[in-house]
Write a protein that holds these residues in place. Structure first.
Motif, short mmCIF file in Angstrom:
data_model
loop_
_atom_site.label_atom_id
_atom_site.label_comp_id
_atom_site.label_asym_id
_atom_site.label_seq_id
_atom_site.Cartn_x
_atom_site.Cartn_y
_atom_site.Cartn_z
N UNK A 2 45.36 22.96 10.42
CA UNK A 2 46.77 22.42 10.27
C UNK A 2 47.35 22.38 8.80
N UNK A 3 46.37 21.94 8.02
CA UNK A 3 46.69 21.85 6.46
C UNK A 3 45.71 22.66 5.76
N UNK A 4 46.39 23.96 5.86
CA UNK A 4 45.61 24.78 5.17
C UNK A 4 45.26 24.46 3.69
N UNK A 5 46.42 24.27 2.82
CA UNK A 5 46.10 23.86 1.51
C UNK A 5 45.37 22.74 1.36
N UNK A 6 45.17 21.67 2.14
CA UNK A 6 44.37 20.58 2.00
C UNK A 6 42.84 21.03 2.31
N UNK A 7 42.72 22.02 3.34
CA UNK A 7 41.41 22.37 3.55
C UNK A 7 40.73 23.29 2.55
N UNK A 8 41.69 23.98 1.73
CA UNK A 8 41.31 24.86 0.53
C UNK A 8 40.90 24.03 -0.54
N UNK A 9 41.48 23.05 -0.72
CA UNK A 9 41.35 22.05 -1.74
C UNK A 9 40.00 21.31 -1.40
N UNK A 10 39.56 21.07 -0.42
CA UNK A 10 38.30 20.38 0.00
C UNK A 10 37.14 21.35 -0.15
N UNK A 11 37.34 22.53 0.09
CA UNK A 11 36.46 23.74 -0.13
C UNK A 11 36.23 23.78 -1.64
N UNK A 12 37.23 23.76 -2.30
CA UNK A 12 37.06 24.00 -3.89
C UNK A 12 36.25 22.76 -4.36
N UNK A 13 36.47 21.55 -3.80
CA UNK A 13 35.78 20.25 -4.17
C UNK A 13 34.20 20.25 -4.10
N UNK A 14 34.00 21.09 -2.76
CA UNK A 14 32.75 21.17 -2.53
C UNK A 14 31.84 22.40 -3.37
N UNK A 15 32.37 23.02 -4.16
CA UNK A 15 31.90 24.04 -4.86
C UNK A 15 31.53 23.76 -6.27
N UNK A 16 30.44 24.16 -6.79
CA UNK A 16 30.09 24.15 -7.85
C UNK A 16 30.67 24.76 -8.89
N UNK A 17 30.74 24.57 -10.22
CA UNK A 17 31.57 25.18 -11.23
C UNK A 17 31.18 26.83 -11.31
N UNK A 18 32.27 27.54 -11.35
CA UNK A 18 32.30 29.12 -11.26
C UNK A 18 31.53 29.49 -10.13
N UNK A 19 31.82 28.86 -8.87
CA UNK A 19 31.47 29.47 -7.52
C UNK A 19 32.35 30.34 -6.94
#
Length: 295
Positions: A119-136
């Motif tokens: 439903x909230x693709x921008x929000x899901x992408x932001x959560x994915x980015x936060x779950x990633x280490x730097x330079x992932x």
């Protein structure tokens, strides 16, 4: 619930369909494998080696490939517990809209044909980015606008003719121009969005509907018509589909997203006004002010 502008899809219905699809999606394995292969080929464009990967909705196709490429740990998350159990990585039943992971846990995230029901693709992408280490690295593919367009139009026309109105029967899909903007909004660096196509054709268009059902990709739009459809709806719509020499075309247009979680070693755009050479010198031309005519 359906009154919220952010709720487009029935996620509970989607979960049940993905549960059932765990036993039937082998019927469309060639399509799922082709889509995953094209996405994972992007790993060949980097010399970076990854140790901890998150596979979102990989359906047992993505995780084995990542492990074969030398990724030490692969976590396979799916909205469906059954799908997660058979995905090939460490199974986690989780929701893309509420990721159950701590920040910085993965240096690679892959979502092959699994984010188009969010439903909230921008929000899901932001959560994915936060779950990633730097330079992932983040890789995702989604059906793009144009996928199933002839079927969408045929169902709309048949619905209108039989009932005098039409309810949505095919999911909305994003456009190419949305891709890079979505990644930037979510905080990804070096965002890239492009399109690829997988050409499909069906001698019997009824098999297209059966394949969608086998994959758990039936209509899950909240605004769908809950009534039993007219008996003539699908025969009328399928008969109206354009056919070519190979049968009824059903091209899968893949919106592929590539982005990096911000890191200290990534290239950055130069500060405005910091150039040490003139573009006119590099091009061998004479620099003139705006509106100035050649002498």
């Amino acid at each position: 619930m359906s009154g919220s502008p952010h709720l487009v899809f029935d996620r509970a219905l989607l979960r049940r369909r993905r549960d059932r699809a765990a036993a039937t999606q082998h019927r469309v394995a060639p399509v799922l494998e082709a889509a995953a292969e094209r996405l994972l080929d992007r790993l060949d464009d980097t010399t970076r080696r990854f140790a901890r990967a998150l596979d979102i909705g990989g359906r047992g196709i993505v995780a084995p490939v990542l492990r074969a490429r030398g990724v030490d740990l692969v976590v396979s998350m799916d909205l469906s517990r059954r799908q997660a159990a058979g995905a090939g990585g460490l199974p986690v039943a989780g929701d893309e809209e509420w990721l159950p992971f701590a920040p910085g846990g993965f240096d690679l995230v892959v979502a092959s044909l699994s984010l188009h029901w969010v439903n909230d693709l921008p929000g899901a992408l932001a959560q994915i980015r936060r779950a990633m280490a730097p330079d992932g690295l983040f890789l995702a593919s989604l059906p793009a606008l144009g996928t199933l367009q002839p079927l969408r139009e045929a169902l709309t026309a048949a619905d209108s003719a039989l009932r005098g109105g039409a309810a949505p029967r095919v999911s909305p899909f994003p456009e190419l121009r949305d891709g890079a903007a979505l990644l930037q909004r979510a905080g990804f660096a070096l965002p890239v969005a492009d399109l690829e196509e997988i050409a499909l054709a069906y001698r019997d268009p009824l098999l297209l509907l059966r394949d969608l059902q086998a994959a758990g990709e039936g209509n899950a739009v909240l605004a769908r018509d809950g009534r039993v459809p007219p008996r003539a709806l699908f025969p009328t719509a399928l008969a109206a589909l354009p056919a070519g020499p190979q049968g009824v075309p059903a091209t899968l247009r893949l919106l592929t997203l590539t982005g990096w979680s911000p890191g200290p070693d990534q290239p950055k755009a130069a500060r405005r006004g910091s150039a040490t050479a003139r573009l006119a010198d590099a091009l061998g031309t004479v620099e003139r002010k705006t509106g100035e005519r050649p002498g």
